[in-house]
Enzyme design. Sequence first.
Site, PDB file in Angstrom:
ATOM      1  N   LYS A  10       0.865  -1.023  -0.001  1.00  0.00           N
ATOM      2  CA  LYS A  10       0.020   0.011  -0.017  1.00  0.00           C
ATOM      3  C   LYS A  10       0.938   1.257  -0.011  1.00  0.00           C
ATOM      4  O   LYS A  10       2.035   1.008   0.554  1.00  0.00           O
ATOM      5  CB  LYS A  10      -0.877  -0.028   1.162  1.00  0.00           C
ATOM      6  CG  LYS A  10      -0.105   0.046   2.764  1.00  0.00           C
ATOM      7  CD  LYS A  10       0.026   1.256   3.098  1.00  0.00           C
ATOM      8  CE  LYS A  10       0.871   1.280   4.466  1.00  0.00           C
ATOM      9  NZ  LYS A  10       1.569   2.498   4.875  1.00  0.00           N
ATOM     10  N   ASP A 138      -2.983  -1.621   9.798  1.00  0.00           N
ATOM     11  CA  ASP A 138      -2.752  -1.577   8.332  1.00  0.00           C
ATOM     12  C   ASP A 138      -3.135  -3.061   8.010  1.00  0.00           C
ATOM     13  O   ASP A 138      -3.774  -3.141   6.561  1.00  0.00           O
ATOM     14  CB  ASP A 138      -1.543  -1.515   7.961  1.00  0.00           C
ATOM     15  CG  ASP A 138      -0.825  -0.109   8.032  1.00  0.00           C
ATOM     16  OD1 ASP A 138      -1.913   0.702   8.268  1.00  0.00           O
ATOM     17  OD2 ASP A 138       0.314   0.115   7.852  1.00  0.00           O
TER      18      ASP A 138
END
Length: 298
Positions: A10, A138
């Site tokens: 990401k 996350d």
Amino acid sequence: MSVTVRVPAKVNVQLAVGAARPDGFHDLANVFLAVGLYDEVTATPSPGGPRVTCDGPDAAQVPLDGTNLAVRAVEALAARHGLTPDVHLHIAKDIPVAGGMAGGSADGAAALLACDALWGTRASREELLEICAELGSDVPFSLVGGAALGTGRGEKLTPLEVGGTFHWVFAMATRGLSTPAVFREFDRLAEGLDIPEPVASEALLDALAKGDPDALAATVSNDLQPAALSLFPELADTLAAGRAAGALTALVSGSGPTTAFLVRDPAGAQKVAEALTSAPACRTVRTAVGPVPGATAL
């Protein structure tokens, strides 16, 4: 039988950080974009598990004990369903380690999805996301992918509309940065300051929805970047080199030290990547596009 799950890295196109909470965490407005750099996690039945092996770039830096989020993920799933986590997890590592791109979180999400399939636990999406949130801020996004706004400490996700594909160049640094250390430096730099509540930028969300790279470049931000640069000053030279080569914008990815460069197209990506190979704090350079799907069984 074995199950292999591919999971993306990401980049944070916005990371707004609030003041430290009493529990030590920070409230965030965290706009995630999943990009096409991948780890693959293969789960195979193995008595006496869980155990982990790893190969690929930076594999020597991956913990192979119970601190690995992949191990913690499968132990959590097994405990919920009354199973013994007898599994061998092999991680084919391609996401940078300690690079601010959620590589460890990605492995946790991938291992969870792989073992859910391997063991036939049939966990609901809500249960999988609940386990992910217990593992780390996350991890839920690694499962979901695409683009999303993370609030709370980043684990509460709202999917976001994206109107196109964005092209990125990533410069992997010559050494890592610890996420807790970067947050401690953020707190030190913010001492005595009035830290506003973190909110998502409406202009940035609009740029994502329209698929407009120029508008996105004008609105990206990372409140952890000053802390990362304080701990690793050479990253400023890498950011400057990418901008000089034509990147639309440059920022530290998450807690760093990977630096991210938004470009307009593949030709721009190649030009920036070539320029970054000679940046002093840059170990290697990768290109990728986003958004891409989250953890997916192959």
